[in-house]
Design a protein around this motif. Structure first.
Motif, PDB file in Angstrom:
ATOM      1  N   VAL A 175       0.849  -1.194   0.000  1.00  0.00           N
ATOM      2  CA  VAL A 175       0.000   0.000   0.000  1.00  0.00           C
ATOM      3  C   VAL A 175       0.885   1.244   0.000  1.00  0.00           C
ATOM      4  CG1 VAL A 175      -1.840   1.232   1.197  1.00  0.00           C
ATOM      5  CG2 VAL A 175      -1.765  -1.265   1.294  1.00  0.00           C
ATOM      6  N   ASP A 176       0.542   2.188  -0.856  1.00  0.00           N
ATOM      7  CA  ASP A 176       1.233   3.483  -0.912  1.00  0.00           C
ATOM      8  C   ASP A 176       0.827   4.338   0.276  1.00  0.00           C
ATOM      9  OD1 ASP A 176       2.040   6.160  -1.615  1.00  0.00           O
ATOM     10  OD2 ASP A 176       0.108   6.395  -2.626  1.00  0.00           O
ATOM     11  N   PHE A 177       1.819   4.692   1.099  1.00  0.00           N
ATOM     12  CA  PHE A 177       1.605   5.556   2.267  1.00  0.00           C
ATOM     13  C   PHE A 177       2.323   6.900   2.116  1.00  0.00           C
ATOM     14  CE2 PHE A 177       0.605   2.677   6.211  1.00  0.00           C
ATOM     15  CZ  PHE A 177      -0.545   2.238   5.597  1.00  0.00           C
ATOM     16  N   GLY A 178       2.671   7.330   0.896  1.00  0.00           N
ATOM     17  CA  GLY A 178       3.666   8.378   0.753  1.00  0.00           C
ATOM     18  C   GLY A 178       3.196   9.806   0.596  1.00  0.00           C
ATOM     19  N   LEU A 179       1.881  10.070   0.591  1.00  0.00           N
ATOM     20  CA  LEU A 179       1.422  11.416   0.259  1.00  0.00           C
ATOM     21  C   LEU A 179       2.040  12.484   1.141  1.00  0.00           C
ATOM     22  CD1 LEU A 179      -0.373  13.435  -1.222  1.00  0.00           C
ATOM     23  CD2 LEU A 179      -2.255  12.791   0.306  1.00  0.00           C
ATOM     24  N   ARG A 180       2.081  12.270   2.442  1.00  0.00           N
ATOM     25  CA  ARG A 180       2.550  13.327   3.351  1.00  0.00           C
ATOM     26  C   ARG A 180       4.013  13.690   3.150  1.00  0.00           C
ATOM     27  NH1 ARG A 180       1.238  10.950   8.995  1.00  0.00           N
ATOM     28  NH2 ARG A 180      -0.642  10.480   7.814  1.00  0.00           N
ATOM     29  N   ARG A 181       4.796  12.802   2.565  1.00  0.00           N
ATOM     30  CA  ARG A 181       6.211  13.086   2.327  1.00  0.00           C
ATOM     31  C   ARG A 181       6.509  13.420   0.865  1.00  0.00           C
ATOM     32  NH1 ARG A 181       8.737  10.481   6.742  1.00  0.00           N
ATOM     33  NH2 ARG A 181       7.520  11.115   8.557  1.00  0.00           N
ATOM     34  N   ALA A 182       5.482  13.424   0.025  1.00  0.00           N
ATOM     35  CA  ALA A 182       5.702  13.742  -1.383  1.00  0.00           C
ATOM     36  C   ALA A 182       6.103  15.205  -1.548  1.00  0.00           C
ATOM     37  CB  ALA A 182       4.426  13.464  -2.180  1.00  0.00           C
ATOM     38  N   HIS A 183       6.786  15.486  -2.629  1.00  0.00           N
ATOM     39  CA  HIS A 183       7.245  16.849  -2.905  1.00  0.00           C
ATOM     40  C   HIS A 183       6.142  17.646  -3.586  1.00  0.00           C
ATOM     41  CE1 HIS A 183      11.614  15.150  -2.863  1.00  0.00           C
ATOM     42  NE2 HIS A 183      11.091  15.275  -1.664  1.00  0.00           N
ATOM     43  N   GLY A 184       5.056  17.847  -2.847  1.00  0.00           N
ATOM     44  CA  GLY A 184       3.947  18.623  -3.370  1.00  0.00           C
ATOM     45  C   GLY A 184       2.735  17.757  -3.658  1.00  0.00           C
ATOM     46  N   ALA A 185       1.590  18.408  -3.796  1.00  0.00           N
ATOM     47  CA  ALA A 185       0.326  17.702  -3.953  1.00  0.00           C
ATOM     48  C   ALA A 185       0.276  16.893  -5.238  1.00  0.00           C
ATOM     49  CB  ALA A 185      -0.827  18.712  -3.916  1.00  0.00           C
ATOM     50  N   GLU A 186       0.671  17.502  -6.363  1.00  0.00           N
ATOM     51  CA  GLU A 186       0.614  16.767  -7.627  1.00  0.00           C
ATOM     52  C   GLU A 186       1.544  15.571  -7.603  1.00  0.00           C
ATOM     53  OE1 GLU A 186       0.528  17.902 -12.281  1.00  0.00           O
ATOM     54  OE2 GLU A 186       2.455  18.211 -11.284  1.00  0.00           O
ATOM     55  N   ALA A 187       2.729  15.726  -7.028  1.00  0.00           N
ATOM     56  CA  ALA A 187       3.668  14.610  -6.939  1.00  0.00           C
ATOM     57  C   ALA A 187       3.065  13.460  -6.145  1.00  0.00           C
ATOM     58  CB  ALA A 187       4.981  15.070  -6.295  1.00  0.00           C
ATOM     59  N   GLY A 188       2.392  13.775  -5.038  1.00  0.00           N
ATOM     60  CA  GLY A 188       1.763  12.727  -4.243  1.00  0.00           C
ATOM     61  C   GLY A 188       0.652  12.024  -4.990  1.00  0.00           C
ATOM     62  N   LEU A 189      -0.116  12.784  -5.759  1.00  0.00           N
ATOM     63  CA  LEU A 189      -1.227  12.205  -6.518  1.00  0.00           C
ATOM     64  C   LEU A 189      -0.712  11.296  -7.629  1.00  0.00           C
ATOM     65  CD1 LEU A 189      -4.326  12.226  -6.928  1.00  0.00           C
ATOM     66  CD2 LEU A 189      -3.973  14.126  -8.533  1.00  0.00           C
ATOM     67  N   LEU A 190       0.246  11.789  -8.405  1.00  0.00           N
ATOM     68  CA  LEU A 190       0.761  10.998  -9.520  1.00  0.00           C
ATOM     69  C   LEU A 190       1.603   9.826  -9.033  1.00  0.00           C
ATOM     70  CD1 LEU A 190       1.611  13.767 -12.140  1.00  0.00           C
ATOM     71  CD2 LEU A 190      -0.475  12.407 -11.877  1.00  0.00           C
ATOM     72  N   ALA A 191       2.247   9.979  -7.883  1.00  0.00           N
ATOM     73  CA  ALA A 191       3.000   8.855  -7.325  1.00  0.00           C
ATOM     74  C   ALA A 191       2.066   7.706  -6.971  1.00  0.00           C
ATOM     75  CB  ALA A 191       3.792   9.296  -6.096  1.00  0.00           C
ATOM     76  N   ALA A 192       0.887   8.023  -6.433  1.00  0.00           N
ATOM     77  CA  ALA A 192      -0.084   6.966  -6.114  1.00  0.00           C
ATOM     78  C   ALA A 192      -0.491   6.218  -7.379  1.00  0.00           C
ATOM     79  CB  ALA A 192      -1.302   7.567  -5.427  1.00  0.00           C
ATOM     80  N   ARG A 193      -0.711   6.963  -8.470  1.00  0.00           N
ATOM     81  CA  ARG A 193      -1.040   6.323  -9.747  1.00  0.00           C
ATOM     82  C   ARG A 193       0.087   5.411 -10.203  1.00  0.00           C
ATOM     83  NH1 ARG A 193      -0.145   7.066 -15.286  1.00  0.00           N
ATOM     84  NH2 ARG A 193      -1.978   6.578 -16.602  1.00  0.00           N
ATOM     85  N   ALA A 194       1.324   5.917 -10.129  1.00  0.00           N
ATOM     86  CA  ALA A 194       2.475   5.138 -10.583  1.00  0.00           C
ATOM     87  C   ALA A 194       2.679   3.893  -9.725  1.00  0.00           C
ATOM     88  CB  ALA A 194       3.727   6.013 -10.573  1.00  0.00           C
ATOM     89  N   CYS A 195       2.420   4.000  -8.421  1.00  0.00           N
ATOM     90  CA  CYS A 195       2.554   2.836  -7.534  1.00  0.00           C
ATOM     91  C   CYS A 195       1.569   1.739  -7.929  1.00  0.00           C
ATOM     92  CB  CYS A 195       2.313   3.235  -6.083  1.00  0.00           C
ATOM     93  SG  CYS A 195       3.627   4.221  -5.358  1.00  0.00           S
ATOM     94  N   PHE A 196       0.326   2.128  -8.193  1.00  0.00           N
ATOM     95  CA  PHE A 196      -0.677   1.135  -8.566  1.00  0.00           C
ATOM     96  C   PHE A 196      -0.316   0.506  -9.910  1.00  0.00           C
ATOM     97  CE2 PHE A 196      -4.911  -0.150 -10.183  1.00  0.00           C
ATOM     98  CZ  PHE A 196      -5.241  -1.030  -9.164  1.00  0.00           C
ATOM     99  N   LEU A 197       0.102   1.330 -10.841  1.00  0.00           N
ATOM    100  CA  LEU A 197       0.553   0.839 -12.138  1.00  0.00           C
ATOM    101  C   LEU A 197       1.679  -0.184 -11.952  1.00  0.00           C
ATOM    102  CD1 LEU A 197       1.381   3.270 -15.079  1.00  0.00           C
ATOM    103  CD2 LEU A 197       2.990   1.508 -14.419  1.00  0.00           C
ATOM    104  N   GLY A 198       2.567   0.079 -10.982  1.00  0.00           N
ATOM    105  CA  GLY A 198       3.718  -0.781 -10.737  1.00  0.00           C
ATOM    106  C   GLY A 198       3.428  -2.013  -9.911  1.00  0.00           C
ATOM    107  N   GLY A 199       2.172  -2.229  -9.509  1.00  0.00           N
ATOM    108  CA  GLY A 199       1.831  -3.463  -8.837  1.00  0.00           C
ATOM    109  C   GLY A 199       1.359  -3.351  -7.414  1.00  0.00           C
TER     110      GLY A 199
END
Length: 458
Positions: free
Chosen positions: A164-188
């Motif tokens: 499970v992606d837990f990274g939003l609070r440490r992401a480098h900005g809101a968009e980075a946190g949002l797109l990182a969640a997408r990329a994590c799901f894409l990656g499995g």
């Protein structure tokens, strides 16, 4: 001119604003327009060198790029701002007022494996258009490619665990946190704690409680009971706020209390200590209390190296929440990637700088598999070449500024990633540095490079 603290809100949302660019894109456009340089240009996006601690990359972010190209427009307030800077002539402002991307895009499919010095996206458009989009293109593609790759590396190490992606609070900005969640799901990954990512992308959202929730109660057992009352179908208890062993015993006690009501304690989470040793103790306590069905979820500074170690030691952990290291790609926080001009006005071009030379012209990449279905090598060719036995990786996805197909479901991209990983040679699956995948360059492309050098050697 308004001061920064009192600027009116732009009509464009942040992710679509064409002002999200570097100044030199606009200064170059001014000269292109002044000199009538608006013939067709071809640019390619590629990674110069995979980070030293990576053996492959997973391409991600194409959907966001296509959406940007389709919808980006200059708003009235943005044009007024550019006018007020005093840096640009009216001809540029008029051009930007009517800006619409009208070019074509060829790209690898999202979720495709890629390696150093391989064209991933090709843009064909009038020179000012192709130039203007450079900064945002790199910005969108490098982030998700980094995160998707790291997510895949985690999944390879823990193929059977819930991730499970837990990274939003440490992401480098809101968009980075949002797109990182997408990329994590894409990656499995199986889900995310990011609620907006759930709404935007249809990713399962997962999560329970924080230590503050436990601390807000007078005692831990009371906190557990209250949570069970509110969330009888999603009962995962955080047990390490005070004493992990005691928390595990209380979770087992609560499970006994709730059984007659038909409520099940699904799992417990630990978020501190040496996770492998903590998990062994907690598993023993739960099993001895008669609750082997309660799963164990772990978080706290987890990355693919720790996953590898925990799996090697057969730590009894069923799932992991992975945050900071993943969403920031902390061990490889950037890609050495570029977007370079390869053709203009029908003539091949290339950069020849020491250590940064490119192959000229419009190119195609062919992938060759061995008899086991594993990648043997890639071959870089001129776009006009046909190479028997190989699969071309760059496909048309946009023409005349309009995408050629509807947005691909994220679940389909996710399945593509799984198929792609199955083609990786065993050595490249390792977390250790391996010899790079061979990249062959066709004789025709090598001849074109020599011809280009002779043409521009002046």
């Amino acid at each position: 001119m308004p001061t920064p603290d009192h600027c009116p809100l732009a009509e464009n949302p942040l992710e679509q604003s064409p002002l999200l660019t570097d100044l030199y894109q606009l200064t170059m456009l001014q000269t292109y327009l002044d000199r009538g340089m608006q013939e067709e240009a071809v640019f390619e996006f590629f990674v110069r060198k995979i980070p030293d601690n990576r053996n492959f990359l997973i391409f991600a972010g194409l959907e966001q790029l296509l959406a940007f190209l389709e919808h980006t427009r200059f708003s009235r307030s943005e044009l007024e701002y550019l006018s007020q800077t005093g840096l640009f002539r009216q001809n540029l402002l008029d051009y930007l007022a009517g800006f619409r991307f009208s070019g074509s895009v060829h790209a690898m499919a999202e979720g495709t494996l890629c390696f150093s010095n391989e064209p991933i996206v090709r843009i064909t458009a009038p020179l000012p258009q192709a130039q203007l989009i450079e900064t945002r293109l790199i910005n969108l593609l490098q982030l998700q490619t980094l995160i998707a790759t790291k997510a895949v590396r985690c999944r390879i190490q823990a193929p059977d665990a819930r991730l499970v992606d837990f990274g939003l609070r440490r992401a480098h900005g809101a968009e980075a946190g949002l797109l990182a969640a997408r990329a994590c799901f894409l990656g499995g990954f199986d889900g995310t704690a990011n609620v907006l990512a759930g709404q935007r992308f249809g990713i399962p959202i997962l999560g329970t409680m924080a230590h503050a929730y436990i601390q807000a109660h007078d005692n831990e057992m009371e906190a557990f009971r209250h949570f069970a009352d509110s969330h009888p179908n999603n009962l995962i208890l955080l047990i390490d706020t005070y004493d992990t062993d005691r928390g595990a015993l209380r979770a087992a006690e609560l499970a006994n209390e709730l059984q007659p009501k038909g409520i099940r304690v699904k799992g417990v989470r630990i978020d501190s200590g040496e996770l492998g040793a903590e998990a062994v103790r907690v598993r023993r306590i739960l099993d001895q209390a008669g609750h082997p069905e309660i799963t164990l979820f772990a978080s706290s500074s987890i990355d693919e190296q720790l996953l590898q170690e925990l799996v090697r030691r057969r730590a009894p952990i069923d799932g992991y929440g992975i945050g900071t290291s993943l969403t920031t790609s902390s061990d490889a926080p950037f890609l050495n990637c570029a977007y370079k001009l390869q053709e203009y006005a029908g003539i091949a071009r290339r950069k020849r700088s020491r250590g940064k030379a490119t192959w000229p012209g419009r190119k195609q990449l062919y992938r060759f598999l061995d008899t086991r279905g594993k990648i043997a090598y890639d071959q870089l060719c001129c776009d006009t070449e046909s190479v028997p036995g190989g699969s071309p990786l760059l496909e048309p996805v946009m023409r005349n500024g309009r995408r050629l197909a509807a947005a691909e479901p994220l679940s389909d991209i996710r399945r593509r990633v799984q198929r792609q990983i199955a083609t990786l040679p065993d050595a490249l699956l390792s977390l250790e540095q391996a010899p790079p995948l061979p990249l062959q360059v066709s004789a025709q492309l090598q001849r074109l490079a020599r011809e280009t050098d002779r043409r521009f050697n002046r």
